[in-house]
Write a protein that holds these residues in place. Structure first.
Motif, PDB file in Angstrom:
ATOM      1  N   ASN A 227      57.091  36.201  59.497  1.00 58.13           N
ATOM      2  CA  ASN A 227      57.285  35.028  58.647  1.00 58.13           C
ATOM      3  C   ASN A 227      56.523  33.790  59.102  1.00 58.13           C
ATOM      4  N   LEU A 228      56.380  33.609  60.400  1.00 53.95           N
ATOM      5  CA  LEU A 228      55.732  32.395  60.916  1.00 53.95           C
ATOM      6  C   LEU A 228      54.370  32.686  61.529  1.00 53.95           C
ATOM      7  N   LYS A 229      54.319  33.635  62.451  1.00 48.98           N
ATOM      8  CA  LYS A 229      53.025  33.971  63.032  1.00 48.98           C
ATOM      9  C   LYS A 229      52.056  34.459  61.956  1.00 48.98           C
ATOM     10  N   GLY A 230      52.569  35.222  60.989  1.00 51.89           N
ATOM     11  CA  GLY A 230      51.714  35.712  59.914  1.00 51.89           C
ATOM     12  C   GLY A 230      51.098  34.585  59.100  1.00 51.89           C
ATOM     13  N   VAL A 231      51.865  33.529  58.868  1.00 50.32           N
ATOM     14  CA  VAL A 231      51.340  32.358  58.150  1.00 50.32           C
ATOM     15  C   VAL A 231      50.267  31.657  58.986  1.00 50.32           C
ATOM     16  N   TRP A 232      50.547  31.502  60.272  1.00 47.98           N
ATOM     17  CA  TRP A 232      49.540  30.886  61.158  1.00 47.98           C
ATOM     18  C   TRP A 232      48.250  31.692  61.182  1.00 47.98           C
ATOM     19  N   LEU A 233      48.361  33.015  61.302  1.00 54.55           N
ATOM     20  CA  LEU A 233      47.155  33.845  61.349  1.00 54.55           C
ATOM     21  C   LEU A 233      46.364  33.735  60.045  1.00 54.55           C
ATOM     22  N   GLY A 234      47.058  33.684  58.922  1.00 53.77           N
ATOM     23  CA  GLY A 234      46.353  33.511  57.659  1.00 53.77           C
ATOM     24  C   GLY A 234      45.558  32.226  57.635  1.00 53.77           C
ATOM     25  N   MET A 235      46.169  31.136  58.076  1.00 56.27           N
ATOM     26  CA  MET A 235      45.474  29.848  58.132  1.00 56.27           C
ATOM     27  C   MET A 235      44.318  29.908  59.132  1.00 56.27           C
ATOM     28  N   LYS A 236      44.574  30.493  60.282  1.00 53.31           N
ATOM     29  CA  LYS A 236      43.560  30.553  61.344  1.00 53.31           C
ATOM     30  C   LYS A 236      42.262  31.189  60.847  1.00 53.31           C
ATOM     31  N   TYR A 237      42.377  32.279  60.095  1.00 56.53           N
ATOM     32  CA  TYR A 237      41.182  33.021  59.723  1.00 56.53           C
ATOM     33  C   TYR A 237      40.608  32.630  58.361  1.00 56.53           C
ATOM     34  N   VAL A 238      41.428  32.025  57.489  1.00 58.01           N
ATOM     35  CA  VAL A 238      40.878  31.662  56.181  1.00 58.01           C
ATOM     36  C   VAL A 238      40.298  30.254  56.163  1.00 58.01           C
ATOM     37  N   ILE A 239      40.795  29.366  57.008  1.00 59.31           N
ATOM     38  CA  ILE A 239      40.307  27.987  56.977  1.00 59.31           C
ATOM     39  C   ILE A 239      38.795  27.885  57.246  1.00 59.31           C
ATOM     40  N   PRO A 240      38.247  28.587  58.247  1.00 61.36           N
ATOM     41  CA  PRO A 240      36.783  28.501  58.427  1.00 61.36           C
ATOM     42  C   PRO A 240      35.994  28.961  57.199  1.00 61.36           C
ATOM     43  N   VAL A 241      36.511  29.968  56.497  1.00 61.04           N
ATOM     44  CA  VAL A 241      35.843  30.436  55.277  1.00 61.04           C
ATOM     45  C   VAL A 241      35.906  29.353  54.205  1.00 61.04           C
ATOM     46  N   MET A 242      37.061  28.723  54.067  1.00 62.54           N
ATOM     47  CA  MET A 242      37.209  27.669  53.071  1.00 62.54           C
ATOM     48  C   MET A 242      36.358  26.447  53.423  1.00 62.54           C
ATOM     49  N   GLN A 243      36.219  26.175  54.700  1.00 57.68           N
ATOM     50  CA  GLN A 243      35.333  25.076  55.098  1.00 57.68           C
ATOM     51  C   GLN A 243      33.895  25.342  54.649  1.00 57.68           C
ATOM     52  N   GLN A 244      33.461  26.573  54.777  1.00 60.43           N
ATOM     53  CA  GLN A 244      32.119  26.944  54.321  1.00 60.43           C
ATOM     54  C   GLN A 244      32.006  26.867  52.800  1.00 60.43           C
ATOM     55  N   ASN A 245      33.107  27.151  52.093  1.00 56.77           N
ATOM     56  CA  ASN A 245      33.113  27.101  50.629  1.00 56.77           C
ATOM     57  C   ASN A 245      33.111  25.675  50.087  1.00 56.77           C
ATOM     58  N   GLY A 246      33.537  24.739  50.933  1.00 51.39           N
ATOM     59  CA  GLY A 246      33.706  23.371  50.447  1.00 51.39           C
ATOM     60  C   GLY A 246      35.127  23.047  50.039  1.00 51.39           C
ATOM     61  N   GLY A 247      36.082  23.926  50.388  1.00 52.40           N
ATOM     62  CA  GLY A 247      37.482  23.624  50.105  1.00 52.40           C
ATOM     63  C   GLY A 247      38.257  24.853  49.703  1.00 52.40           C
ATOM     64  N   GLY A 248      39.529  24.639  49.428  1.00 47.98           N
ATOM     65  CA  GLY A 248      40.385  25.741  49.022  1.00 47.98           C
ATOM     66  C   GLY A 248      41.843  25.307  48.999  1.00 47.98           C
ATOM     67  N   SER A 249      42.706  26.242  48.629  1.00 48.05           N
ATOM     68  CA  SER A 249      44.137  25.970  48.548  1.00 48.05           C
ATOM     69  C   SER A 249      44.898  27.078  49.261  1.00 48.05           C
ATOM     70  N   ILE A 250      45.795  26.687  50.156  1.00 48.29           N
ATOM     71  CA  ILE A 250      46.664  27.617  50.866  1.00 48.29           C
ATOM     72  C   ILE A 250      48.102  27.294  50.490  1.00 48.29           C
ATOM     73  N   ILE A 251      48.841  28.315  50.086  1.00 52.48           N
ATOM     74  CA  ILE A 251      50.261  28.148  49.786  1.00 52.48           C
ATOM     75  C   ILE A 251      51.042  29.056  50.719  1.00 52.48           C
ATOM     76  N   ASN A 252      51.938  28.467  51.480  1.00 49.94           N
ATOM     77  CA  ASN A 252      52.728  29.217  52.455  1.00 49.94           C
ATOM     78  C   ASN A 252      54.158  29.394  51.953  1.00 49.94           C
ATOM     79  N   MET A 253      54.677  30.608  52.080  1.00 45.46           N
ATOM     80  CA  MET A 253      56.037  30.879  51.629  1.00 45.46           C
ATOM     81  C   MET A 253      57.049  30.395  52.647  1.00 45.46           C
ATOM     82  N   SER A 254      57.795  29.361  52.269  1.00 39.60           N
ATOM     83  CA  SER A 254      58.937  28.934  53.063  1.00 39.60           C
ATOM     84  C   SER A 254      60.193  29.317  52.287  1.00 39.60           C
ATOM     85  N   SER A 255      61.167  28.446  52.214  1.00 39.39           N
ATOM     86  CA  SER A 255      62.451  28.781  51.606  1.00 39.39           C
ATOM     87  C   SER A 255      63.297  27.519  51.581  1.00 39.39           C
ATOM     88  N   ILE A 256      64.349  27.533  50.793  1.00 39.77           N
ATOM     89  CA  ILE A 256      65.330  26.450  50.927  1.00 39.77           C
ATOM     90  C   ILE A 256      65.854  26.395  52.348  1.00 39.77           C
TER      91      ILE A 256
END
Length: 255
Positions: free
Chosen positions: A117-146
């Motif tokens: 639930n948490l490490k998986g979200v961090w890993l997604g951000m860790k590896y997708v952010i550099p790709v999005m930086q090269q693209n010029g931007g992007g949107s990440i939505i993380n599943m939390s909860s009430i």
């Protein structure tokens, strides 16, 4: 009418069922080339078949979001297939065993819930952010909860801790990467009609009554309702929104 994700590439983790499946279908219907990620192959491939049958474009990639090598491979394969990543919905998650207080929680369960639930979200951000930086931007939505906003009604300490952590990580990333035109938000649903919720409710009528009574709106949410909220965060319609935790809870957090 132009579709809200036309020409974009989106990844949905936990796309084999529930909110993930509904969101993957909606992303594809709105024009995104959609990568469905899950551990369970047969169910993930079914989501892809649903999308393709409806005229969309989708691919299944198996991955365990708690493993760095799997997440890196997921991002790398998506870029190899489609050239970019514009949106990541980090939806994969587990509940653990509701009704287990902190003092009775086993270390193995704690580690499993936090890692997915948490490490998986961090890993997604860790590896997708550099790709999005090269693209010029992007949107990440993380599943939390009430239960990223409050304590759980059902004694779910690891789940609650993980979902609070997702919100903290979302805010941290949103501040750090806003200058790169990368928006990072969280979605915080209440109880939604999914396998994770409907199974225990069907087995325990008293639990069903308790859960239903938590929602002033008088019902649980649907996976399609949450998918629509995620779509809004993924699209340019929310272009001025980052670091936000969008609550879709039928009034539950009103108290």
């Amino acid at each position: 009418m132009t579709k809200s994700l036309q020409g974009k590439v989106a990844i949905v983790t936990g796309g084999n069922a529930g909110i993930g499946r509904a969101t993957a279908r909606l992303f594809a219907a709105e024009g995104a080339k959609t990568v469905v990620c899950a551990r369970r192959i047969e169910e993930g491939e079914q989501t892809v078949r649903d999308i393709v049958d409806a005229g969309g474009i989708a691919t299944f990639i198996q991955a365990d979001v708690s493993k760095a090598a799997d997440v890196k491979a997921l991002i790398d394969q998506t870029v190899h297939l489609y050239g970019r990543v514009d949106c990541l919905f980090s939806n994969a998650g587990i509940s653990g065993n509701p009704g287990t207080p902190i003092v009775d929680l086993e270390e193995e369960e704690w580690d499993q819930v936090i890692n997915i639930n948490l490490k998986g979200v961090w890993l997604g951000m860790k590896y997708v952010i550099p790709v999005m930086q090269q693209n010029g931007g992007g949107s990440i939505i993380n599943m939390s909860s009430i239960y990223g906003l409050m304590g759980s009604h059902l004694q779910m300490p690891a789940y609650t801790a993980s979902k609070h952590g997702v919100i903290g990580l979302t805010k941290s990333g949103a501040r750090d990467y806003a200058p790169d035109n990368i928006r990072i938000n969280a979605i915080c649903p209440a109880y939604i009609h999914t396998e994770m919720v409907d199974g225990p409710m069907a087995a325990d009528p008293q639990l069903a009554t308790t859960i239903m009574g938590l929602h002033p709106i008088g019902r649980l949410g649907t996976v399609e309702e949450i998918a629509e909220a995620v779509l809004w965060l993924a699209s340019d319609k929310s272009s001025f929104v980052t670091g936000h935790s969008l609550t879709a809870d039928g009034g539950l957090t009103l108290g």
